[in-house]
Design a protein around this motif. Structure first.
Motif, PDB file in Angstrom:
ATOM      1  N   LEU A  59       6.469 -12.639  46.511  1.00 59.71           N
ATOM      2  CA  LEU A  59       5.759 -13.430  47.521  1.00 59.71           C
ATOM      3  C   LEU A  59       5.089 -14.673  46.952  1.00 59.71           C
ATOM      4  N   ALA A  60       4.854 -14.710  45.665  1.00 58.31           N
ATOM      5  CA  ALA A  60       4.159 -15.839  45.039  1.00 58.31           C
ATOM      6  C   ALA A  60       4.829 -16.159  43.705  1.00 58.31           C
ATOM      7  N   GLU A  61       4.606 -17.357  43.241  1.00 56.31           N
ATOM      8  CA  GLU A  61       5.167 -17.787  41.966  1.00 56.31           C
ATOM      9  C   GLU A  61       4.485 -17.063  40.803  1.00 56.31           C
ATOM     10  N   ARG A  62       5.268 -16.775  39.763  1.00 54.46           N
ATOM     11  CA  ARG A  62       4.742 -16.160  38.544  1.00 54.46           C
ATOM     12  C   ARG A  62       3.708 -17.099  37.915  1.00 54.46           C
ATOM     13  N   VAL A  63       2.619 -16.526  37.381  1.00 52.99           N
ATOM     14  CA  VAL A  63       1.584 -17.304  36.708  1.00 52.99           C
ATOM     15  C   VAL A  63       2.019 -17.475  35.244  1.00 52.99           C
ATOM     16  N   PRO A  64       2.206 -18.719  34.770  1.00 58.46           N
ATOM     17  CA  PRO A  64       2.697 -18.948  33.408  1.00 58.46           C
ATOM     18  C   PRO A  64       1.571 -18.881  32.373  1.00 58.46           C
ATOM     19  N   CYS A  65       0.931 -17.732  32.267  1.00 61.45           N
ATOM     20  CA  CYS A  65      -0.201 -17.587  31.352  1.00 61.45           C
ATOM     21  C   CYS A  65       0.213 -16.815  30.109  1.00 61.45           C
ATOM     22  N   ASP A  66      -0.552 -17.006  29.052  1.00 60.31           N
ATOM     23  CA  ASP A  66      -0.342 -16.303  27.792  1.00 60.31           C
ATOM     24  C   ASP A  66      -1.569 -15.456  27.491  1.00 60.31           C
ATOM     25  N   GLU A  67      -1.410 -14.530  26.582  1.00 63.20           N
ATOM     26  CA  GLU A  67      -2.550 -13.740  26.135  1.00 63.20           C
ATOM     27  C   GLU A  67      -3.578 -14.677  25.518  1.00 63.20           C
ATOM     28  N   GLY A  68      -4.832 -14.523  25.907  1.00 64.06           N
ATOM     29  CA  GLY A  68      -5.909 -15.396  25.450  1.00 64.06           C
ATOM     30  C   GLY A  68      -6.278 -16.474  26.447  1.00 64.06           C
ATOM     31  N   ASP A  69      -5.458 -16.682  27.478  1.00 65.95           N
ATOM     32  CA  ASP A  69      -5.748 -17.694  28.493  1.00 65.95           C
ATOM     33  C   ASP A  69      -6.804 -17.187  29.475  1.00 65.95           C
ATOM     34  N   VAL A  70      -7.588 -18.117  29.999  1.00 68.13           N
ATOM     35  CA  VAL A  70      -8.570 -17.793  31.036  1.00 68.13           C
ATOM     36  C   VAL A  70      -7.907 -17.975  32.392  1.00 68.13           C
ATOM     37  N   ILE A  71      -8.087 -16.981  33.264  1.00 70.55           N
ATOM     38  CA  ILE A  71      -7.622 -17.110  34.641  1.00 70.55           C
ATOM     39  C   ILE A  71      -8.780 -16.781  35.576  1.00 70.55           C
ATOM     40  N   ARG A  72      -8.719 -17.321  36.773  1.00 69.50           N
ATOM     41  CA  ARG A  72      -9.657 -16.976  37.837  1.00 69.50           C
ATOM     42  C   ARG A  72      -8.795 -16.360  38.926  1.00 69.50           C
ATOM     43  N   PHE A  73      -9.317 -15.324  39.588  1.00 71.31           N
ATOM     44  CA  PHE A  73      -8.488 -14.626  40.567  1.00 71.31           C
ATOM     45  C   PHE A  73      -9.311 -14.147  41.751  1.00 71.31           C
ATOM     46  N   ARG A  74      -8.593 -13.970  42.868  1.00 72.12           N
ATOM     47  CA  ARG A  74      -9.172 -13.388  44.079  1.00 72.12           C
ATOM     48  C   ARG A  74      -8.151 -12.389  44.594  1.00 72.12           C
ATOM     49  N   GLY A  75      -8.617 -11.200  44.925  1.00 76.97           N
ATOM     50  CA  GLY A  75      -7.712 -10.177  45.435  1.00 76.97           C
ATOM     51  C   GLY A  75      -8.471  -8.944  45.866  1.00 76.97           C
ATOM     52  N   GLU A  76      -7.723  -7.888  46.108  1.00 84.18           N
ATOM     53  CA  GLU A  76      -8.285  -6.632  46.605  1.00 84.18           C
ATOM     54  C   GLU A  76      -8.407  -5.646  45.447  1.00 84.18           C
ATOM     55  N   TYR A  77      -9.630  -5.188  45.188  1.00 81.51           N
ATOM     56  CA  TYR A  77      -9.894  -4.267  44.085  1.00 81.51           C
ATOM     57  C   TYR A  77      -9.672  -2.829  44.526  1.00 81.51           C
TER      58      TYR A  77
END
Length: 197
Positions: free
Chosen positions: A146-164
């Protein structure tokens, strides 16, 4: 007279301690070099996969006063980007974990600790283990059908919103994307200024 001198010594001691703590924090954040060596001003590494260097040891007074600060994760310094700042707010995930709550919308930031293999059963999901500012880890399950893959690596900072969703391992955050049926609040993951939803 003796009381006045005692207060001056106390104030001087406190100011001296504050200066030492400020210098150590600045060194840990990479704002000041940890030593005076020839590469002291060069924080860039040749590869994004290089491990983080060990931070300098804090003075004894800081080690006994601020143990939580030492266990917090530090984001990787990517080439030319400078060190990112990880907010202290875990989006309430720690509280939801302790209370064993599920189906709660959260917004938080973290550092990608590990990229796991994709889950290809049913809808495909990109799976990331993220360390929050508190040191707690949470699994992010991001639907890449449903969404594009996030091109992140280990050690990268991400911010996220979702259902816990609660689990004994720290919990899972899913619905980090839009819901075509409109039954779930839309979520997202932000990485390097780009939002994947």
């Amino acid at each position: 007279m003796a009381q006045t001198q005692g207060k001056k010594i106390t104030v001087g001691s406190v100011l001296g301690l504050l200066v030492v703590v400020a210098v150590v924090i600045a060194q840990q954040k990479g704002w000041l070099p940890a030593d005076g060596g020839p590469d002291a001003g060069n924080n860039n590494r040749t590869s994004q996969n290089d491990p983080l260097p060990n931070p300098p040891a804090p003075p004894e007074s800081q080690a006994t006063r601020e143990p939580a600060e030492q266990s917090r994760p530090t984001p990787r310094d990517t080439e030319g980007a400078g060190t990112a700042v990880l907010p202290d707010d875990d989006g309430g995930i720690g509280e939801h974990f302790r209370a064993q709550r599920s189906d709660v919308i959260v917004t938080a930031s973290g550092i990608v600790k590990k990229r796991l293999p994709d889950d290809n059963e049913g809808s495909r999901h990109q799976k990331l283990i993220v360390t929050l500012s508190t040191g707690q880890t949470v699994l992010i399950a991001h639907n890449i059908d449903l969404a594009e893959r996030v091109p992140c690596d280990e050690g990268d900072v991400i911010r996220f919103r979702g259902e816990y969703e609660w689990s004994s391992q720290g919990g899972v955050v899913h619905w980090t994307h839009h819901d075509p049926a409109g039954r779930h609040q839309p979520g997202w993951i932000e990485h390097e200024g780009v939002r994947y939803e």
